[in-house]
Design a protein around this motif. Structure first.
Motif, PDB file in Angstrom:
ATOM      1  N   ALA A 113       7.144-103.739  -7.523  1.00  0.00           N
ATOM      2  CA  ALA A 113       6.895-103.212  -9.166  1.00  0.00           C
ATOM      3  C   ALA A 113       8.591-102.814  -9.651  1.00  0.00           C
ATOM      4  O   ALA A 113       8.420-103.786 -11.017  1.00  0.00           O
ATOM      5  N   TRP A 116      13.902 -99.930 -18.915  1.00  0.00           N
ATOM      6  CA  TRP A 116      13.412 -99.698 -17.361  1.00  0.00           C
ATOM      7  C   TRP A 116      13.153 -98.197 -17.194  1.00  0.00           C
ATOM      8  O   TRP A 116      12.267 -97.634 -16.059  1.00  0.00           O
ATOM      9  N   GLU A 165      10.817 -95.642 -18.447  1.00  0.00           N
ATOM     10  CA  GLU A 165       9.283 -95.463 -18.796  1.00  0.00           C
ATOM     11  C   GLU A 165       8.693 -96.429 -17.194  1.00  0.00           C
ATOM     12  O   GLU A 165       7.712 -95.845 -16.884  1.00  0.00           O
ATOM     13  N   LYS A 166       9.280 -97.274 -16.576  1.00  0.00           N
ATOM     14  CA  LYS A 166       8.554 -97.981 -15.567  1.00  0.00           C
ATOM     15  C   LYS A 166       8.847 -96.964 -14.720  1.00  0.00           C
ATOM     16  O   LYS A 166       8.542 -97.282 -13.375  1.00  0.00           O
TER      17      LYS A 166
END
Length: 107
Positions: free
Chosen positions: A94, A57, A59-60
């Motif tokens: 998201a 997670w 980089e998200k």
């Protein structure tokens, strides 16, 4: 709404749905999840809502802003890549599936 998994330092998991617009810290607070103290109430003026974000997670999530970077210097055993302050992460669709783990203590 996003389903977020909060993992206590000892390994106990709490999976809760958090409404869009709240922060990950507010989701923990509103659901009585231990390990996130949030002494400043979400003003990014302490580091007591520190967590380690699951590696997949990192980089998200939106990048850390300067104030969060500064406050992480005061966190307990910060990880340069995975540490975040949950008061600075706004919940959106998201983030569905986000996994965070609490440190052994909050500084």
């Amino acid at each position: 709404m996003a389903r977020i998994t909060y993992i206590e330092h000892g390994g106990k998991e709490h999976v809760v749905e958090v409404a869009n617009g709240l922060t990950v810290m507010e989701g923990a607070r509103d659901n009585g999840i231990p390990g996130i103290e949030a002494d400043c109430g979400g003003a990014c003026a302490c580091s007591t809502c520190h967590v380690y974000v699951a590696p997949d997670w990192v980089e998200k999530l939106p990048a850390r802003e300067a104030m969060e970077e500064d406050m992480l210097d005061f966190a307990y055993e910060p990880d340069p890549a995975r540490s975040r302050l949950t008061c600075q992460i706004k919940v959106t669709d998201a983030l569905d599936g986000l996994v965070v783990q609490m440190p052994a203590e909050q500084a």
